[in-house]
Design a protein around this motif. Structure first.
Motif, PDB file in Angstrom:
ATOM      1  N   ILE A 117       0.718  -3.371 -76.880  1.00 61.69           N
ATOM      2  CA  ILE A 117       0.381  -4.556 -76.093  1.00 61.69           C
ATOM      3  C   ILE A 117       0.915  -5.788 -76.819  1.00 61.69           C
ATOM      4  CG2 ILE A 117      -1.437  -5.748 -74.826  1.00 61.69           C
ATOM      5  CD1 ILE A 117      -3.254  -3.378 -75.386  1.00 61.69           C
ATOM      6  N   PHE A 118       1.511  -6.716 -76.055  1.00 56.03           N
ATOM      7  CA  PHE A 118       2.174  -7.860 -76.669  1.00 56.03           C
ATOM      8  C   PHE A 118       1.464  -9.202 -76.457  1.00 56.03           C
ATOM      9  CE2 PHE A 118       5.510  -4.747 -75.545  1.00 56.03           C
ATOM     10  CZ  PHE A 118       5.982  -4.464 -76.817  1.00 56.03           C
ATOM     11  N   GLN A 119       0.770  -9.399 -75.360  1.00 58.94           N
ATOM     12  CA  GLN A 119       0.130 -10.674 -75.070  1.00 58.94           C
ATOM     13  C   GLN A 119      -1.279 -10.726 -75.656  1.00 58.94           C
ATOM     14  OE1 GLN A 119       1.700 -13.193 -73.610  1.00 58.94           O
ATOM     15  NE2 GLN A 119       3.553 -12.012 -73.208  1.00 58.94           N
ATOM     16  N   ALA A 120      -1.617 -11.870 -76.288  1.00 61.79           N
ATOM     17  CA  ALA A 120      -2.919 -12.005 -76.941  1.00 61.79           C
ATOM     18  C   ALA A 120      -4.069 -11.778 -75.965  1.00 61.79           C
ATOM     19  CB  ALA A 120      -3.039 -13.386 -77.583  1.00 61.79           C
ATOM     20  N   ILE A 121      -3.983 -12.365 -74.779  1.00 65.24           N
ATOM     21  CA  ILE A 121      -5.071 -12.227 -73.808  1.00 65.24           C
ATOM     22  C   ILE A 121      -5.235 -10.775 -73.370  1.00 65.24           C
ATOM     23  CG2 ILE A 121      -3.581 -12.775 -71.822  1.00 65.24           C
ATOM     24  CD1 ILE A 121      -5.994 -14.192 -70.575  1.00 65.24           C
ATOM     25  N   ASP A 122      -4.127 -10.054 -73.235  1.00 66.76           N
ATOM     26  CA  ASP A 122      -4.187  -8.636 -72.853  1.00 66.76           C
ATOM     27  C   ASP A 122      -4.777  -7.794 -73.984  1.00 66.76           C
ATOM     28  OD1 ASP A 122      -3.030  -9.233 -70.409  1.00 66.76           O
ATOM     29  OD2 ASP A 122      -0.998  -8.846 -71.121  1.00 66.76           O
ATOM     30  N   ILE A 123      -4.414  -8.152 -75.219  1.00 63.28           N
ATOM     31  CA  ILE A 123      -4.942  -7.418 -76.385  1.00 63.28           C
ATOM     32  C   ILE A 123      -6.453  -7.613 -76.488  1.00 63.28           C
ATOM     33  CG2 ILE A 123      -4.882  -7.197 -78.892  1.00 63.28           C
ATOM     34  CD1 ILE A 123      -1.975  -8.201 -78.796  1.00 63.28           C
ATOM     35  N   ILE A 124      -6.907  -8.856 -76.316  1.00 64.68           N
ATOM     36  CA  ILE A 124      -8.334  -9.153 -76.432  1.00 64.68           C
ATOM     37  C   ILE A 124      -9.136  -8.451 -75.346  1.00 64.68           C
ATOM     38  CG2 ILE A 124     -10.023 -11.028 -76.180  1.00 64.68           C
ATOM     39  CD1 ILE A 124      -8.189 -12.788 -77.805  1.00 64.68           C
ATOM     40  N   GLN A 125      -8.617  -8.429 -74.136  1.00 63.82           N
ATOM     41  CA  GLN A 125      -9.299  -7.720 -73.053  1.00 63.82           C
ATOM     42  C   GLN A 125      -9.335  -6.212 -73.326  1.00 63.82           C
ATOM     43  OE1 GLN A 125      -7.017  -9.174 -69.716  1.00 63.82           O
ATOM     44  NE2 GLN A 125      -8.388 -10.905 -69.376  1.00 63.82           N
ATOM     45  N   TYR A 126      -8.256  -5.696 -73.911  1.00 60.62           N
ATOM     46  CA  TYR A 126      -8.216  -4.276 -74.282  1.00 60.62           C
ATOM     47  C   TYR A 126      -9.248  -3.993 -75.372  1.00 60.62           C
ATOM     48  CZ  TYR A 126      -6.343   0.156 -76.062  1.00 60.62           C
ATOM     49  OH  TYR A 126      -6.202   1.465 -76.477  1.00 60.62           O
ATOM     50  N   ILE A 127      -9.358  -4.886 -76.351  1.00 59.56           N
ATOM     51  CA  ILE A 127     -10.334  -4.735 -77.437  1.00 59.56           C
ATOM     52  C   ILE A 127     -11.750  -4.722 -76.873  1.00 59.56           C
ATOM     53  CG2 ILE A 127     -11.350  -5.888 -79.451  1.00 59.56           C
ATOM     54  CD1 ILE A 127      -8.487  -6.915 -80.075  1.00 59.56           C
ATOM     55  N   GLU A 128     -12.003  -5.605 -75.917  1.00 55.00           N
ATOM     56  CA  GLU A 128     -13.332  -5.676 -75.298  1.00 55.00           C
ATOM     57  C   GLU A 128     -13.673  -4.353 -74.608  1.00 55.00           C
ATOM     58  OE1 GLU A 128     -16.891  -7.793 -74.264  1.00 55.00           O
ATOM     59  OE2 GLU A 128     -15.270  -8.214 -75.693  1.00 55.00           O
ATOM     60  N   LYS A 129     -12.727  -3.819 -73.855  1.00 59.53           N
ATOM     61  CA  LYS A 129     -12.957  -2.550 -73.162  1.00 59.53           C
ATOM     62  C   LYS A 129     -13.096  -1.395 -74.162  1.00 59.53           C
ATOM     63  CE  LYS A 129     -10.391  -4.016 -69.051  1.00 59.53           C
ATOM     64  NZ  LYS A 129      -9.148  -3.844 -68.246  1.00 59.53           N
ATOM     65  N   LEU A 130     -12.289  -1.436 -75.218  1.00 57.37           N
ATOM     66  CA  LEU A 130     -12.346  -0.397 -76.236  1.00 57.37           C
ATOM     67  C   LEU A 130     -13.694  -0.406 -76.939  1.00 57.37           C
ATOM     68  CD1 LEU A 130     -10.800   1.785 -77.861  1.00 57.37           C
ATOM     69  CD2 LEU A 130     -10.058  -0.037 -79.407  1.00 57.37           C
ATOM     70  N   SER A 131     -14.197  -1.590 -77.230  1.00 53.80           N
ATOM     71  CA  SER A 131     -15.486  -1.721 -77.894  1.00 53.80           C
ATOM     72  C   SER A 131     -16.613  -1.171 -77.027  1.00 53.80           C
ATOM     73  CB  SER A 131     -15.761  -3.195 -78.209  1.00 53.80           C
ATOM     74  OG  SER A 131     -17.049  -3.370 -78.748  1.00 53.80           O
ATOM     75  N   VAL A 132     -16.549  -1.484 -75.746  1.00 48.39           N
ATOM     76  CA  VAL A 132     -17.560  -0.971 -74.804  1.00 48.39           C
ATOM     77  C   VAL A 132     -17.519   0.546 -74.763  1.00 48.39           C
ATOM     78  CG1 VAL A 132     -18.187  -0.839 -72.377  1.00 48.39           C
ATOM     79  CG2 VAL A 132     -17.633  -3.051 -73.384  1.00 48.39           C
ATOM     80  N   SER A 133     -16.305   1.102 -74.747  1.00 48.15           N
ATOM     81  CA  SER A 133     -16.126   2.554 -74.707  1.00 48.15           C
ATOM     82  C   SER A 133     -16.647   3.218 -75.976  1.00 48.15           C
ATOM     83  CB  SER A 133     -14.643   2.895 -74.508  1.00 48.15           C
ATOM     84  OG  SER A 133     -14.433   4.286 -74.568  1.00 48.15           O
ATOM     85  N   LEU A 134     -16.347   2.639 -77.138  1.00 44.30           N
ATOM     86  CA  LEU A 134     -16.764   3.207 -78.413  1.00 44.30           C
ATOM     87  C   LEU A 134     -18.276   3.168 -78.581  1.00 44.30           C
ATOM     88  CD1 LEU A 134     -14.037   1.727 -80.812  1.00 44.30           C
ATOM     89  CD2 LEU A 134     -14.259   4.100 -80.066  1.00 44.30           C
ATOM     90  N   ASN A 135     -18.896   2.111 -78.041  1.00 43.39           N
ATOM     91  CA  ASN A 135     -20.337   1.951 -78.187  1.00 43.39           C
ATOM     92  C   ASN A 135     -21.126   2.621 -77.066  1.00 43.39           C
ATOM     93  OD1 ASN A 135     -20.068   0.416 -80.540  1.00 43.39           O
ATOM     94  ND2 ASN A 135     -19.777  -1.475 -79.377  1.00 43.39           N
ATOM     95  N   GLY A 136     -20.408   3.197 -76.089  1.00 46.06           N
ATOM     96  CA  GLY A 136     -21.073   3.875 -74.989  1.00 46.06           C
ATOM     97  C   GLY A 136     -21.819   2.939 -74.065  1.00 46.06           C
ATOM     98  N   GLU A 137     -21.407   1.674 -74.047  1.00 43.73           N
ATOM     99  CA  GLU A 137     -22.082   0.695 -73.198  1.00 43.73           C
ATOM    100  C   GLU A 137     -21.434   0.652 -71.817  1.00 43.73           C
ATOM    101  OE1 GLU A 137     -21.664  -2.900 -75.341  1.00 43.73           O
ATOM    102  OE2 GLU A 137     -22.924  -2.279 -77.026  1.00 43.73           O
ATOM    103  N   ASP A 138     -22.091  -0.018 -70.930  1.00 41.21           N
ATOM    104  CA  ASP A 138     -21.552  -0.178 -69.581  1.00 41.21           C
ATOM    105  C   ASP A 138     -21.780  -1.618 -69.132  1.00 41.21           C
ATOM    106  OD1 ASP A 138     -20.398   0.342 -67.151  1.00 41.21           O
ATOM    107  OD2 ASP A 138     -22.216   1.170 -66.247  1.00 41.21           O
TER     108      ASP A 138
END
Length: 265
Positions: free
Chosen positions: A62-83
């Motif tokens: 991923i190259f764009q900062a905003i896209d990376i941050i949104q990906y990080i947010e989704k990844l964090s939710v996935s890792l923590n099992g949150e919804d």
């Protein structure tokens, strides 16, 4: 997960703050844009925009900062099992902050002799890489043209005026919001804050705090608060807080002069 970034890059700071706040481990690679490292052939083949940061998770890049941050947010939710879906207000702030480009604002407030020296050095780096990788010559030529275009834009005061106006509108709205909530999008730290904090840090780095931050008491109090967060100290404070900014800048300045002296582009 790998992150190609540099402390000088405001977008890199945004992504690193998000990663640190989420507690996500990653391998860090410094790519200094002032010394032209983002133009090195191996990095350029991966990312022909030559912009930072670049985030890689396996084969996913991923190259764009905003896209990376949104990906990080989704990844964090996935890792923590949150919804927990991303808050609409957070998304609105993230997108709005992303619309303001710091490039003209930053370069216009850098002393001209330093700006011109770095610009000339980077152009020579690009020319050297064109010779080194003929198959990428046409793409490198676009980056060379982009560098000349930036120099031309800086000669037109209207471009700086427009950048300053957008920044002031952003800060004014943040001043109102921070008079209502503790953080930019509510009572808790969100990725909107990861996007906004580097904007304030850049203003401080350029010695424009009095003009843009101090005159806005809510923004000023907010900045003093977030500076105490461990993520800020690691991502920004380590390089630019107090005397450290002179050490960081002097190191690059000496490196550039030595490279230029020996024509090592």
């Amino acid at each position: 997960m790998q992150l190609y970034h540099h402390p000088y890059s405001m977008d890199s700071q945004k992504v690193r703050l998000a990663l640190e706040e989420k507690g996500i481990d990653y391998t860090s690679y410094h790519v200094n844009p002032l010394t032209g490292k983002n133009m090195d052939v191996l990095f350029f083949r991966m990312n022909q925009s030559a912009k930072l940061p670049v985030f890689q998770n396996g084969s996913h890049i991923i190259f764009q900062a905003i896209d990376i941050i949104q990906y990080i947010e989704k990844l964090s939710v996935s890792l923590n099992g949150e919804d927990n879906p991303i808050n609409t207000k957070v998304t609105e702030w993230v997108e709005r902050i992303d619309l303001w480009s710091p490039k003209i604002f930053t370069l216009a407030h850098v002393p001209e002799k330093y700006r011109l020296f770095v610009s000339k050095f980077v152009r020579r780096v690009v020319i050297a890489r064109m010779v080194q990788a003929p198959d990428l010559a046409s793409v490198y030529h676009l980056k060379l043209r982009e560098a000349y275009d930036t120099d031309e834009k800086l000669k037109n005061p209207e471009n700086l005026k427009q950048s300053e106006e957008k920044l002031c509108h952003l800060l004014d709205d943040a001043e109102i919001q921070l008079g209502i909530t503790k953080y930019l999008a509510g009572e808790d730290y969100t990725m909107a804050d990861s996007m906004f904090i580097p904007v304030l840090a850049r203003i401080v780095l350029l010695d424009l705090k009095e003009e843009y931050i101090t005159c806005r008491p809510n923004v000023s109090a907010y900045y003093n608060m977030v500076k105490r967060r461990p993520s800020f100290k690691k991502v920004i404070g380590k390089y630019f807080q107090g005397w450290r900014k002179y050490k960081t800048l002097l190191r690059t300045w000496c490196f550039l002069h030595i490279r230029d002296l020996f024509r090592r582009y």
